[in-house]
Design an enzyme around this catalytic site. Sequence first.
Site, PDB file in Angstrom:
ATOM      1  N   LEU A  27      22.113 106.873  13.690  1.00 38.16           N
ATOM      2  CA  LEU A  27      22.348 105.331  13.821  1.00 38.16           C
ATOM      3  C   LEU A  27      23.336 105.138  15.156  1.00 38.16           C
ATOM      4  O   LEU A  27      23.866 106.097  15.555  1.00 38.16           O
ATOM      5  CB  LEU A  27      23.673 105.575  12.530  1.00 38.16           C
ATOM      6  CG  LEU A  27      23.364 105.271  11.111  1.00 38.16           C
ATOM      7  CD1 LEU A  27      24.378 105.273  10.126  1.00 38.16           C
ATOM      8  CD2 LEU A  27      22.374 103.876  11.016  1.00 38.16           C
ATOM      9  N   ASP A  28      22.978 103.960  15.611  1.00 34.70           N
ATOM     10  CA  ASP A  28      23.661 103.563  16.990  1.00 34.70           C
ATOM     11  C   ASP A  28      25.240 103.586  16.666  1.00 34.70           C
ATOM     12  O   ASP A  28      25.806 103.642  15.391  1.00 34.70           O
ATOM     13  CB  ASP A  28      23.478 102.114  17.336  1.00 34.70           C
ATOM     14  CG  ASP A  28      21.831 102.199  17.728  1.00 34.70           C
ATOM     15  OD1 ASP A  28      21.241 103.080  18.214  1.00 34.70           O
ATOM     16  OD2 ASP A  28      21.086 100.991  17.608  1.00 34.70           O
ATOM     17  N   PRO A  29      26.081 103.935  17.779  1.00 27.41           N
ATOM     18  CA  PRO A  29      27.551 103.768  17.456  1.00 27.41           C
ATOM     19  C   PRO A  29      28.166 102.483  16.951  1.00 27.41           C
ATOM     20  O   PRO A  29      28.974 102.706  16.014  1.00 27.41           O
ATOM     21  CB  PRO A  29      27.798 103.966  19.024  1.00 27.41           C
ATOM     22  CG  PRO A  29      26.794 104.400  19.754  1.00 27.41           C
ATOM     23  CD  PRO A  29      25.460 104.109  19.168  1.00 27.41           C
TER      24      PRO A  29
END
Length: 353
Positions: free
Chosen positions: A79-81
């Site tokens: 998951l992206d930050p």
Amino acid sequence: MPKDSLPPLPLSGLFAVAKPSGPTSMAIINDVKDLVNTSPLFVERGKLAAHKEGKNEKQKRRKWKSNKDMVKIGQGGTLDPLADGVLVVGIGRGTKKLSEFLDCVKEYKTTCLLGCETDSYDCQGAQVRVAPWRHVTREMVENALPVFRGQIEQTPPIFSALKMDGKPLYEYARSGTPLPRKIEKRPVTIHSLEIEEWLGSDHSFRYPEQVLSEDQRQALEKTLRSVQEDARVVDEPEEPVEDDRAPTAFVLRMKVSGGTYVRSIVHDLGHAVGSAAHVVTLTRSRQGRFTLEPTEGDMGCISWDVFKAAKEDAGPADEGGYTAWEREVLDKIETIDTSVTTASGAKRGQSSS
């Protein structure tokens, strides 16, 4: 899960963490790994004792090294930050089953902000261009959604880590280097795509403060023109008006196949309604059988707060010998029973929740 119903220790299995927005997926995995490496649930007690003895000897010999690879651990899809939500974690033999979560059906909820396009297609990037947004109505967006449903072909973002000839796309864009060829479109399936909430201007979201410099814009345009001759990166500012309303925002809920770029859907949807758009919030609410809102047959997630608190102080063990975070994992883990044997006597794994 009662102690007497556990497969033989140490355990192997899968569980999901409810990742918060902010940290990277790898940071989450590393913190979980630090806890797992000290737990008798996942490490043989003899190894734990030897590890502890080696740690004590450090004071005498100064040659002891912390062993951070006592247990194999991995995750089933980064998951992206910016994103929060379901992050599937595999422990031990559970890591062999993580590949099934890369191509499984996933569900997302994302907030889209109109009128601004960013290099990363989300609010953590820099402004690339602005465009009119006041003309966009809910009906316009709903009428544009059918094009994005079903089996579609999707172009990954130019500012992504996807590699072309061994070099990430974002490096081409930042340096103004022509792409060797067009970015290959990817077939994906959008099983469902709906507006969940129309926020209008009733929100606190704003455009990113960072703006691409003129040199950066020209570099990006140069890269884009290497595969699309008429590509231009220019602002299309809104006509001056007296009110100071915030740009329109709305929430989409979608069910998609593996490999789908949610950011690209939002970016392309902005173009489809004659504007620009980027992601300001993103939640993965389901990944395969793991979900934030479990019903019968689903697996729930463990709050990140459980692991965060345990990192600071794991607390006392209960009468069964387990701490609070270990009990949470026992309640949510799908174990791989490594004690099951075949007719030939060879061990094999078996899932059991």
